[in-house]
Motif scaffolding. Structure first.
Motif, mmCIF file in Angstrom:
data_model
loop_
_atom_site.group_PDB
_atom_site.id
_atom_site.type_symbol
_atom_site.label_atom_id
_atom_site.label_comp_id
_atom_site.label_asym_id
_atom_site.label_seq_id
_atom_site.Cartn_x
_atom_site.Cartn_y
_atom_site.Cartn_z
ATOM 1 N N ASN A 208 0.725 -1.304 -0.012
ATOM 2 C CA ASN A 208 -0.077 0.136 0.009
ATOM 3 C C ASN A 208 0.993 1.248 -0.111
ATOM 4 N N MET A 209 2.062 1.124 -0.165
ATOM 5 C CA MET A 209 3.059 2.415 -0.241
ATOM 6 C C MET A 209 3.827 2.142 -1.334
ATOM 7 N N VAL A 210 3.945 3.192 -2.108
ATOM 8 C CA VAL A 210 4.974 3.310 -3.210
ATOM 9 C C VAL A 210 6.051 4.342 -2.949
ATOM 10 N N ILE A 211 7.163 4.104 -2.632
ATOM 11 C CA ILE A 211 8.233 5.440 -2.577
ATOM 12 C C ILE A 211 9.067 5.367 -4.121
ATOM 13 N N VAL A 212 8.922 6.780 -4.358
ATOM 14 C CA VAL A 212 9.526 7.071 -5.589
ATOM 15 C C VAL A 212 10.777 7.720 -5.391
ATOM 16 N N MET A 213 11.770 7.366 -6.128
ATOM 17 C CA MET A 213 13.072 7.759 -5.733
ATOM 18 C C MET A 213 13.684 8.621 -7.065
ATOM 19 N N GLY A 214 14.555 9.287 -6.902
ATOM 20 C CA GLY A 214 15.373 9.917 -8.101
ATOM 21 C C GLY A 214 15.853 11.362 -7.830
ATOM 22 N N PRO A 215 16.776 11.846 -8.687
ATOM 23 C CA PRO A 215 17.313 13.020 -8.299
ATOM 24 C C PRO A 215 16.399 14.193 -8.393
ATOM 25 N N ASN A 216 16.690 15.312 -8.467
ATOM 26 C CA ASN A 216 15.685 16.479 -8.773
ATOM 27 C C ASN A 216 15.900 16.593 -10.305
ATOM 28 N N MET A 217 14.661 17.001 -10.804
ATOM 29 C CA MET A 217 14.108 17.016 -12.031
ATOM 30 C C MET A 217 14.146 15.652 -12.912
ATOM 31 N N SER A 218 13.995 14.736 -12.209
ATOM 32 C CA SER A 218 13.803 13.310 -12.899
ATOM 33 C C SER A 218 12.438 13.051 -13.194
ATOM 34 N N GLY A 219 11.425 13.688 -12.556
ATOM 35 C CA GLY A 219 10.147 13.456 -12.967
ATOM 36 C C GLY A 219 9.211 13.288 -11.939
ATOM 37 N N LYS A 220 9.754 13.068 -10.729
ATOM 38 C CA LYS A 220 8.876 12.643 -9.519
ATOM 39 C C LYS A 220 7.710 13.512 -9.313
ATOM 40 N N SER A 221 7.631 14.790 -9.223
ATOM 41 C CA SER A 221 6.565 15.661 -8.901
ATOM 42 C C SER A 221 5.598 15.420 -10.071
ATOM 43 N N THR A 222 6.058 15.511 -11.342
ATOM 44 C CA THR A 222 5.050 15.259 -12.400
ATOM 45 C C THR A 222 4.355 14.020 -12.272
ATOM 46 N N TYR A 223 4.889 12.933 -11.962
ATOM 47 C CA TYR A 223 4.387 11.448 -11.840
ATOM 48 C C TYR A 223 3.350 11.395 -10.616
ATOM 49 N N LEU A 224 3.558 12.116 -9.646
ATOM 50 C CA LEU A 224 2.617 12.292 -8.498
ATOM 51 C C LEU A 224 1.212 13.135 -9.043
ATOM 52 N N HIS B 164 3.874 5.400 9.969
ATOM 53 C CA HIS B 164 2.375 5.831 10.537
ATOM 54 C C HIS B 164 1.418 5.202 9.382
ATOM 55 N N LEU B 165 1.812 5.851 8.136
ATOM 56 C CA LEU B 165 0.723 5.790 7.023
ATOM 57 C C LEU B 165 0.905 4.155 6.421
ATOM 58 N N LEU B 166 1.991 3.478 6.817
ATOM 59 C CA LEU B 166 1.885 2.021 6.537
ATOM 60 C C LEU B 166 1.011 1.324 7.432
ATOM 61 N N SER B 167 0.893 1.660 8.802
ATOM 62 C CA SER B 167 -0.307 0.823 9.594
ATOM 63 C C SER B 167 -1.587 1.235 8.954
ATOM 64 N N LEU B 168 -1.991 1.913 8.175
ATOM 65 C CA LEU B 168 -3.135 1.979 7.620
ATOM 66 C C LEU B 168 -3.666 1.259 6.215
ATOM 67 N N LYS B 169 -4.707 1.463 5.782
ATOM 68 C CA LYS B 169 -5.160 0.609 4.764
ATOM 69 C C LYS B 169 -4.965 1.628 3.571
ATOM 70 N N ALA B 170 -4.871 2.863 3.659
ATOM 71 C CA ALA B 170 -4.676 3.809 2.762
ATOM 72 C C ALA B 170 -3.657 3.718 1.714
ATOM 73 N N TYR B 171 -4.003 4.176 0.582
ATOM 74 C CA TYR B 171 -2.661 4.118 -0.290
ATOM 75 C C TYR B 171 -1.973 5.363 -0.746
ATOM 76 N N THR B 172 -0.560 5.051 -0.367
ATOM 77 C CA THR B 172 0.416 6.267 -0.015
ATOM 78 C C THR B 172 1.436 6.233 -1.221
ATOM 79 N N ILE B 173 1.611 7.299 -1.979
ATOM 80 C CA ILE B 173 2.683 7.377 -2.767
ATOM 81 C C ILE B 173 3.762 8.437 -2.469
ATOM 82 N N PHE B 174 5.060 8.315 -1.992
ATOM 83 C CA PHE B 174 5.778 9.249 -1.332
ATOM 84 C C PHE B 174 6.962 9.374 -2.269
#
Length: 747
Positions: free
Chosen positions: A502-518, A608-618
């Protein structure tokens, strides 16, 4: 049934085999291409199963289905071992003996057969031929489960005990007589290629005719009346020149693949949820459209065939005229197709013409969104690509440059070798010599090919969307609905979240596209939940009650809040209001304070978010956060791909699995900004020592938590099966595959 669309003359049979201890063998062969079912039952007269070998040679099946246990007569090896030895290149499937249910088989054959059961002799011989009916049950059930289809009632051409009216030629004789393949490919002392009987006779107009010729050569007729009827037909064709050439011309009007169209209307797809499977639905729709065009073309050829056969005298040709040309059903089907499909559309084997025909098959005005998609297709295929070719002709003095098309490459350039003085300009890539021409492409053409293919897909089908009350969030090839209209080369990406991940952590340097993806994911879900089409190939969306986002913020002087304080207030609001059905999207949490405090806050919020059933993209560029996945198995790590070339970063904007350490990307950016090289080198030395300790600790954690990660991976697969609409047999098969993966450690 796309896996056999391009099979041509190759077999498309699935064969079921079963035997008893009395040396009897039951055979059921279903042809996925021509929608036919052939049933046979016979006594195996030799311990080497010559009759069965002959049947298998005749059908040349893709798949052979057998029961697990051996019920062979004394002195016989059993059909399962026979298949292992005789059909080494054929897929063998072992299914439970309960699949071979003759009672169920009899019901299936009655329901599926296009003819009345009485015409098959099924009512009379039901108990006598229980083995082939059992084989029919197993074959039909497996085919429907494997292909994800339901065979429609009264759609199959069923033949019962058909082989009894034919000559039996054993496999060795087929080889020795060179009926299908020559023993040697060349004649001794010459350069001429040696041909078999089949190859010599093969002058058929359509693929179905080629296969019928092969079948007749392997099982010649024994019935004199039928043989004489064929000879009478041959006599008339040879003596009536107008009939012969007229029939030849009429057959040319039928597409070569006319037999292929049957399976697309006899095999109905099951209703399944494809979120996890991410099936390319545009491809399925393209096949269906192609089949309708093919059917229309075949029906358009009937008037000429009718005209040619009207005055034929022999039994075979007059029978065809009565059963086909005078059948009102075909005119009714043609009329219905004409209400939707454009009159000028005809089947073609030329790749780009075929694609264009498929895109423009449906009449204008029936679907407004389809009309828009076709306009986009025209813009890329006609205007942009041809304009680019004209530009290159002028800029590089290549007057004879051409732009052919094939399904694999799309458009490409073909330039006569004599027109090239020296080397081609560096702009041209993928340069290949082809005869007297050079085939190549450019980055601009590759980009237009991508747009052209995408536009064509939009013509075949509009995006399939499945909304669920519960289950996973899966988006296949999602695009940013705003930015893709600005950037022609927007790179699509996927997302998958479930209760077990239920949690995806998106990694990458600045300007790699993380914010656009979210942002892209949030916009797609919003569009989905207002009932709008979405920019993705496929999506299954769990209904979201709230979307929480924590993205870039700045100081708020009016409220006397720093950037960090604004971050904390937004985060506190999320934590206090989140529900199990929420979607949380957080971008670079903790970056506005000290590195240690920022990392600690980000880590704690994730826990904390991992303990919930909510879906999280970080999203984060704190590489230490990837260690969460070694401890918490419901965390999935993704990264945006970046290439390092000549000490510079090349951003690909493509999402990939797992963490990836991009060494010193912050220092590279600092260097570009003009920081002194001595400062950069000192910083590299410091970060290398820190990184070494972190990597060592992560390896230890990964080993320590490996077992629980395995449990969660299993749980995630089970969750996907829980929310799928697959039938019981498919789920059992998936569970068995999961079990095997666990046992061999490949999960």
């Amino acid at each position: 049934m796309e896996d056999i669309d391009d099979a041509g003359e190759k077999s498309s049979f699935v064969v079921g085999l079963i035997e008893n201890r009395a040396k009897e063998v039951g055979v059921a062969a279903i042809d996925l291409r021509s929608a036919s079912l052939h049933l046979s039952q016979y006594i195996e007269t030799s311990s080497s199963y010559q009759n069965t070998k002959t049947m298998l040679q005749f059908y040349d099946p893709m798949v052979i289905i057998v029961p697990p246990n051996k019920l062979a007569a004394d002195g016989m090896v059993g059909i399962s071992e026979l298949v292992d030895k005789f059909c080494t290149s054929t897929r063998k499937v072992i299914v439970s003996r309960s699949y071979f249910d003759d009672t169920r088989g009899a019901v299936l054959v009655k329901n599926l057969a296009a003819k009345e059961p009485s015409a098959l002799g099924l009512d009379t011989y039901y108990k006598q031929y229980y083995l082939c009916l059992g084989a029919a049950a197993a074959t039909v059930k497996w085919t429907e489960a494997e292909k994800g289809v339901i065979i429609t009632n009264h759609s199959l051409s069923v033949t019962f005990n058909g082989s009894f009216g034919h000559m039996n030629i054993d496999t060795t004789s087929v080889q020795n007589l060179e009926i299908i393949e020559p023993l040697q490919s060349t004649l001794c002392g010459t350069n001429n290629r040696k041909r078999s009987l089949f190859q010599m006779l093969k002058a058929t107009r359509i693929v179905g005719g080629t296969r019928l010729l092969r079948a007749n050569l392997l099982q010649p007729l024994k019935d004199i009346e039928t043989i004489n009827a064929r000879l009478d037909c041959l006599d008339e064709l040879m003596s009536n020149e107008q009939l012969f050439f007229g029939l030849s011309q009429a057959l040319r009007k039928f597409p070569k693949e006319t037999d292929r169209v049957l399976c697309h209307f006899c095999f109905k797809p099951k209703k399944v949820t494809n979120g996890v499977l991410a099936i390319d639905n545009a491809r399925k729709s393209q096949i269906l459209i192609s089949s309708i065009i093919l059917l229309k073309t075949a029906l358009d050829a009937l008037p000429l065939l009718s005209k040619v056969l009207k005055d034929a005298k022999c039994f075979l040709l007059t029978n065809i005229y009565k059963s086909v040309c005078e059948n009102e059903k075909y005119a009714s089907i043609r009329k219905r197709i004409g209400e939707v499909i454009d009159e000028d559309v005809l089947h073609t084997r030329v790749p780009f013409v075929a694609r264009t025909q498929q895109c423009f098959a449906v009449k204008a005005g029936i679907d407004g969104l389809l009309d828009i998609a076709r306009r986009s297709f025209c813009d890329t295929s006609e205007a942009a690509i041809h304009n680019l070719a004209n530009k290159y002709r002028e800029d590089y003095k290549l007057a004879n440059l051409k732009i052919p098309f094939n399904n694999r490459q799309g458009f490409y350039f073909s330039i006569p070798q004599k027109d090239i003085n020296g080397k081609l300009p560096s702009k041209f890539i993928q340069v290949v010599k082809h005869g007297n021409n050079i085939h190549c492409s450019t980055l601009e053409l590759a980009s237009l090919n991508v747009r052209n293919k995408s536009a064509a897909k939009e013509c075949y089908t509009r995006t399939e969307l499945c909304l669920e009350d519960d289950g996973p969030l899966a988006i296949d090839s999602g695009r940013h609905p705003i930015l893709e209209s600005i950037h022609n080369e927007f790179i699509p990406n996927n997302i998958f979240l479930s209760e077990a991940s239920n949690m995806v952590i998106v990694m990458g340097p600045n300007m790699s596209g993380k914010s656009t993806y979210l942002q892209q994911i949030c916009l797609i879900i919003i569009l989905a939940q207002i009932g709008c089409y979405i920019p993705a190939r496929f999506a299954t969306v769990r209904i979201v009650d709230r979307i929480f986002t924590r993205m870039g913020t700045m100081d708020n002087l009016e409220l006397n809040s720093s950037t960090f304080m604004m971050e904390m207030k937004e985060t506190a609001f999320i934590m206090q209001n989140v529900s199990p059905r929420s979607l949380i999207v957080m971008d670079e949490l903790g970056r506005a304070t000290s590195s240690s405090d920022g990392f600690a806050i980000a880590w704690s919020c994730c826990e904390h978010l991992l303990s919930l059933k909510a879906y999280t993209i970080f999203a984060t560029h704190m590489e230490n956060l990837s260690e969460l996945a070694t401890i918490y198995p419901n965390v999935k790590i993704l990264h945006f791909h970046v290439d390092i070339k000549n000490n510079r970063m090349d951003f690909k904007f493509q999402l990939k699995d797992g963490p990836r350490h991009v060494p010193h990307y912050g220092l590279k950016l600092a260097g570009v900004a003009g920081l002194p090289s001595s400062v950069i080198e000192t910083a590299k030395s410091i970060t290398a020592k820190i990184t070494e300790k972190e990597v060592r600790r992560m390896k230890i954690n990964s080993l320590q938590y490996n077992d629980i990660q395995m449990v969660y991976r299993v749980a995630q697969r089970l969750m996907c099966l829980k929310y799928s609409n697959q039938d019981e047999d498919s789920i059992r098969e998936a569970l068995q595959g999961l079990k095997e993966s666990i046992l061999n450690g490949s999960l």
